[in-house]
Design a protein around this motif. Structure first.
Motif, mmCIF file in Angstrom:
data_model
loop_
_atom_site.group_PDB
_atom_site.id
_atom_site.type_symbol
_atom_site.label_atom_id
_atom_site.label_comp_id
_atom_site.label_asym_id
_atom_site.label_seq_id
_atom_site.Cartn_x
_atom_site.Cartn_y
_atom_site.Cartn_z
ATOM 1 N N ARG A 1 23.215 26.670 37.523
ATOM 2 C CA ARG A 1 23.245 28.129 37.567
ATOM 3 C C ARG A 1 24.026 28.686 36.388
ATOM 4 N N TRP A 2 23.321 29.171 35.372
ATOM 5 C CA TRP A 2 24.014 29.689 34.202
ATOM 6 C C TRP A 2 24.765 30.963 34.536
ATOM 7 N N SER A 3 24.343 31.695 35.560
ATOM 8 C CA SER A 3 25.065 32.910 35.927
ATOM 9 C C SER A 3 26.465 32.577 36.440
ATOM 10 N N SER A 4 26.624 31.408 37.072
ATOM 11 C CA SER A 4 27.957 31.019 37.531
ATOM 12 C C SER A 4 28.849 30.640 36.344
ATOM 13 N N HIS A 5 28.259 30.060 35.287
ATOM 14 C CA HIS A 5 29.018 29.783 34.066
ATOM 15 C C HIS A 5 29.470 31.103 33.431
ATOM 16 N N LEU B 1 44.769 52.212 33.777
ATOM 17 C CA LEU B 1 43.575 51.794 34.513
ATOM 18 C C LEU B 1 43.064 52.927 35.381
ATOM 19 N N GLU B 2 41.755 52.950 35.536
ATOM 20 C CA GLU B 2 41.120 53.915 36.410
ATOM 21 C C GLU B 2 41.010 53.294 37.804
ATOM 22 N N THR B 3 41.130 54.121 38.835
ATOM 23 C CA THR B 3 41.002 53.603 40.196
ATOM 24 C C THR B 3 39.809 54.253 40.877
ATOM 25 N N ARG B 4 38.962 53.420 41.395
ATOM 26 C CA ARG B 4 37.800 53.817 42.186
ATOM 27 C C ARG B 4 37.390 52.618 43.011
ATOM 28 N N THR B 5 36.405 52.818 43.860
ATOM 29 C CA THR B 5 35.882 51.714 44.650
ATOM 30 C C THR B 5 35.300 50.664 43.724
ATOM 31 N N ARG B 6 35.579 49.408 44.009
ATOM 32 C CA ARG B 6 35.088 48.235 43.281
ATOM 33 C C ARG B 6 35.697 48.057 41.884
ATOM 34 N N LEU B 7 36.668 48.841 41.532
ATOM 35 C CA LEU B 7 37.360 48.620 40.270
ATOM 36 C C LEU B 7 38.606 47.788 40.537
ATOM 37 N N ASN B 8 39.042 47.028 39.560
ATOM 38 C CA ASN B 8 40.277 46.248 39.631
ATOM 39 C C ASN B 8 40.274 45.260 40.796
ATOM 40 N N GLN B 9 39.135 44.636 41.027
ATOM 41 C CA GLN B 9 39.016 43.644 42.090
ATOM 42 C C GLN B 9 39.800 42.393 41.717
ATOM 43 N N GLU B 10 40.257 41.685 42.732
ATOM 44 C CA GLU B 10 40.954 40.421 42.487
ATOM 45 C C GLU B 10 39.954 39.398 41.973
ATOM 46 N N LEU B 11 40.320 38.737 40.892
ATOM 47 C CA LEU B 11 39.451 37.734 40.279
ATOM 48 C C LEU B 11 39.909 36.343 40.670
ATOM 49 N N GLY B 12 38.978 35.428 40.747
ATOM 50 C CA GLY B 12 39.304 34.044 41.050
ATOM 51 C C GLY B 12 38.679 33.125 40.012
ATOM 52 N N LEU B 13 39.078 31.883 40.044
ATOM 53 C CA LEU B 13 38.535 30.887 39.122
ATOM 54 C C LEU B 13 37.707 29.895 39.921
ATOM 55 N N LYS B 14 36.401 30.156 39.986
ATOM 56 C CA LYS B 14 35.499 29.261 40.708
ATOM 57 C C LYS B 14 34.839 28.312 39.728
ATOM 58 N N ARG B 15 34.575 27.134 40.206
ATOM 59 C CA ARG B 15 33.891 26.126 39.402
ATOM 60 C C ARG B 15 32.419 26.519 39.262
ATOM 61 N N PRO B 16 31.888 26.509 38.027
ATOM 62 C CA PRO B 16 30.480 26.877 37.851
ATOM 63 C C PRO B 16 29.540 25.812 38.393
ATOM 64 N N GLY B 17 28.380 26.242 38.870
ATOM 65 C CA GLY B 17 27.361 25.308 39.350
ATOM 66 C C GLY B 17 26.629 24.668 38.188
ATOM 67 N N ASP B 18 26.141 23.462 38.368
ATOM 68 C CA ASP B 18 25.490 22.734 37.286
ATOM 69 C C ASP B 18 24.224 23.403 36.775
#
Length: 183
Positions: free
Chosen positions: A103-107, A84-101
């Protein structure tokens, strides 16, 4: 913004009668996509499966922490072997958020996170399937069976491609509007 007396559209039309009004393309596209996807059985199945997955894993802080730990170990191992490459904003912690009804971008973001965290999700579901309560075991095994299927992988990939393309179209549209406004 469309108000007939004091709306932005009215003010612009009074100032520049030759102006052409277009209802927000991004909003129209979003509403259309949500309406169409709610009528497609495969899309319904995909997002219902993701909803069940989020219920099984997201119901417990302990389970969410398990995903974080597994993902952190995976990233640490990949960094150790220079995968993996390391720089700012790379390898951010991901979460599992519920998508909005509506908002397709949240899906789209939810699908991307499920795909990125797939191996961690499978590991947690296997643990729940072995050590959880009877109800949790059944749900975890059912979700695991679904997400390991070809249909889930195909639909998730297809929907991320479609939603990603739409996101690019909307961004280009918005940039085009900004350029037109500058002229």
């Amino acid at each position: 913004m469309e108000g007939e007396i004091h709306g932005l559209k009215t003010l612009i039309m009074e100032d520049t009668p030759s102006a052409y009004y277009i209802h927000c393309f991004a909003h129209q596209l979003q509403l259309t996509l949500v309406a169409i996807s709610k009528r497609n059985d495969e899309c319904i199945w995909l997002f219902d499966t993701i909803a069940i997955l989020l219920n099984v894993i997201g119901v417990s802080c302990k389970r969410r922490e398990m995903i974080r730990e597994i993902q952190a170990q995976k990233i640490a191992k990949a960094l150790e072997i220079d995968e993996l490459e390391t720089r700012t904003r790379l390898n951010q912690e991901l979460g599992l958020k519920r998508p909005g009804d509506t908002r397709w971008s949240s899906h789209y973001k939810t699908l991307l996170n499920v795909m990125d965290l797939f191996s961690a999700i499978v590991n947690v579901l296997v643990i729940i399937g072995k050590k959880g309560s009877l109800d949790d075991k059944a749900k975890a095994q059912g979700v695991l069976y679904s997400i390991e299927s070809f249909d889930f992988s195909f639909m998730a990939q297809l929907m991320t491609t479609i939603l990603g393309t739409l996101m690019i179209c909307v961004l280009l549209y918005k940039e085009g509007i900004k350029i037109l406004l500058m002229l």
